[in-house]
Design a protein around this motif. Structure first.
Motif, short mmCIF file in Angstrom:
data_model
loop_
_atom_site.label_atom_id
_atom_site.label_comp_id
_atom_site.label_asym_id
_atom_site.label_seq_id
_atom_site.Cartn_x
_atom_site.Cartn_y
_atom_site.Cartn_z
N MET A 137 0.82 -1.19 0.00
CA MET A 137 0.00 0.00 0.00
C MET A 137 0.87 1.25 0.00
SD MET A 137 -3.11 0.76 -0.13
CE MET A 137 -3.79 2.36 -0.31
N THR A 138 1.98 1.18 0.70
CA THR A 138 2.87 2.34 0.76
C THR A 138 3.36 2.72 -0.63
OG1 THR A 138 3.57 1.76 2.98
CG2 THR A 138 4.99 3.26 1.76
N ASN A 139 3.78 1.73 -1.43
CA ASN A 139 4.26 2.04 -2.78
C ASN A 139 3.16 2.63 -3.64
OD1 ASN A 139 6.82 1.21 -2.21
ND2 ASN A 139 6.73 -0.67 -3.40
N ALA A 140 1.94 2.09 -3.54
CA ALA A 140 0.83 2.64 -4.32
C ALA A 140 0.59 4.10 -3.95
CB ALA A 140 -0.43 1.81 -4.09
N TYR A 141 0.62 4.39 -2.67
CA TYR A 141 0.40 5.75 -2.20
C TYR A 141 1.54 6.69 -2.63
CZ TYR A 141 -0.41 9.66 0.95
OH TYR A 141 -0.61 10.91 1.46
N GLU A 142 2.76 6.21 -2.51
CA GLU A 142 3.92 7.05 -2.80
C GLU A 142 4.17 7.28 -4.29
OE1 GLU A 142 6.24 8.68 -0.85
OE2 GLU A 142 4.94 8.27 0.86
N TYR A 143 3.96 6.24 -5.13
CA TYR A 143 4.45 6.31 -6.51
C TYR A 143 3.39 6.35 -7.60
CZ TYR A 143 8.71 5.18 -4.01
OH TYR A 143 9.75 5.20 -3.13
N ALA A 144 2.18 5.91 -7.33
CA ALA A 144 1.14 5.94 -8.37
C ALA A 144 0.64 7.37 -8.56
CB ALA A 144 -0.02 5.02 -8.00
N LEU A 145 0.39 7.73 -9.80
CA LEU A 145 -0.08 9.09 -10.11
C LEU A 145 -1.60 9.12 -10.15
CD1 LEU A 145 2.50 9.94 -12.89
CD2 LEU A 145 2.57 10.60 -10.48
N GLY A 146 -2.24 8.82 -9.08
CA GLY A 146 -3.69 8.83 -9.05
C GLY A 146 -4.19 8.10 -7.82
N PRO A 147 -5.45 7.76 -7.82
CA PRO A 147 -6.02 7.10 -6.64
C PRO A 147 -5.49 5.67 -6.48
CG PRO A 147 -7.63 7.16 -8.42
CD PRO A 147 -6.44 7.96 -8.87
N CYS A 148 -5.65 5.16 -5.28
CA CYS A 148 -5.33 3.76 -5.01
C CYS A 148 -6.39 3.22 -4.05
CB CYS A 148 -3.93 3.59 -4.43
SG CYS A 148 -3.56 4.61 -3.00
N LEU A 149 -6.60 1.92 -4.10
CA LEU A 149 -7.62 1.27 -3.29
C LEU A 149 -7.03 0.10 -2.53
CD1 LEU A 149 -10.50 1.10 -5.91
CD2 LEU A 149 -10.31 2.71 -4.02
N LEU A 150 -7.48 -0.10 -1.30
CA LEU A 150 -7.09 -1.22 -0.47
C LEU A 150 -8.33 -2.02 -0.15
CD1 LEU A 150 -5.06 -2.73 1.43
CD2 LEU A 150 -5.75 -1.08 3.20
N ASP A 151 -8.26 -3.35 -0.35
CA ASP A 151 -9.38 -4.23 -0.04
C ASP A 151 -8.86 -5.37 0.82
OD1 ASP A 151 -12.11 -5.20 -0.38
OD2 ASP A 151 -11.24 -6.77 -1.63
N LEU A 152 -9.54 -5.64 1.93
CA LEU A 152 -9.18 -6.74 2.82
C LEU A 152 -10.33 -7.73 2.85
CD1 LEU A 152 -7.84 -4.61 5.80
CD2 LEU A 152 -6.51 -5.64 3.97
N GLU A 153 -10.01 -9.02 2.74
CA GLU A 153 -11.04 -10.06 2.74
C GLU A 153 -10.60 -11.17 3.69
OE1 GLU A 153 -12.72 -13.33 -0.43
OE2 GLU A 153 -12.04 -11.39 -1.18
N LEU A 154 -11.39 -11.40 4.73
CA LEU A 154 -11.09 -12.40 5.74
C LEU A 154 -11.79 -13.71 5.39
CD1 LEU A 154 -9.75 -12.86 8.51
CD2 LEU A 154 -11.90 -12.12 9.54
N SER A 155 -11.04 -14.82 5.38
CA SER A 155 -11.63 -16.11 5.04
C SER A 155 -10.75 -17.24 5.56
CB SER A 155 -11.78 -16.23 3.52
OG SER A 155 -12.29 -17.50 3.17
N GLY A 156 -11.33 -18.13 6.36
CA GLY A 156 -10.66 -19.35 6.77
C GLY A 156 -9.30 -19.19 7.41
N GLY A 157 -9.13 -18.28 8.33
CA GLY A 157 -7.86 -18.13 9.00
C GLY A 157 -6.81 -17.39 8.21
N ALA A 158 -7.22 -16.69 7.15
CA ALA A 158 -6.29 -15.91 6.33
C ALA A 158 -6.95 -14.60 5.94
CB ALA A 158 -5.88 -16.69 5.08
N VAL A 159 -6.13 -13.64 5.60
CA VAL A 159 -6.64 -12.37 5.09
C VAL A 159 -6.02 -12.15 3.70
CG1 VAL A 159 -4.86 -10.96 6.23
CG2 VAL A 159 -7.02 -9.90 5.53
N ALA A 160 -6.89 -11.86 2.73
CA ALA A 160 -6.44 -11.51 1.38
C ALA A 160 -6.34 -9.98 1.34
CB ALA A 160 -7.40 -12.02 0.33
#
Length: 90
Positions: free
Chosen positions: A1-24
């Motif tokens: 997420m840090t690289n997206a925020y620092e280097y992308a020339l536009g918006p960025c999105l973060l999505d977290l998905e919890l499933s079966g003892g893991a997070v995507a």
């Protein structure tokens, strides 16, 4: 997420998905440049982030999107939402 925020020339999105003892964790940004892990070099200062991410995650994917790219990792959690230790048979 840090690289997206620092280097992308536009918006960025973060999505977290919890499933079966893991997070995507999915990060989208507008920069079409696909990251690549550098060859291991203990003398190099910096640019180890992707190496660390790949070493710690259960899976790693990077895909071009119609605009930009999406990076997705799956990371195991210490405990699943039901309170059982993730990755262990009890």
């Amino acid at each position: 997420m840090t690289n997206a925020y620092e280097y992308a020339l536009g918006p960025c999105l973060l999505d977290l998905e919890l499933s079966g003892g893991a997070v995507a964790i999915s990060v989208w940004d507008t920069d079409p440049t696909l990251q690549a892990a550098w060859a291991a070099d203990p003398g190099r200062i910096g640019r180890h982030g992707l190496e660390i991410v790949i070493a710690l995650c259960l899976s790693f994917e990077i895909h071009r999107e119609p605009v930009g790219k999406r990076v997705r990792t799956t990371n195991g959690l210490a405990d699943d939402p039901g309170g059982q230790p993730a990755g262990r048979v009890m």
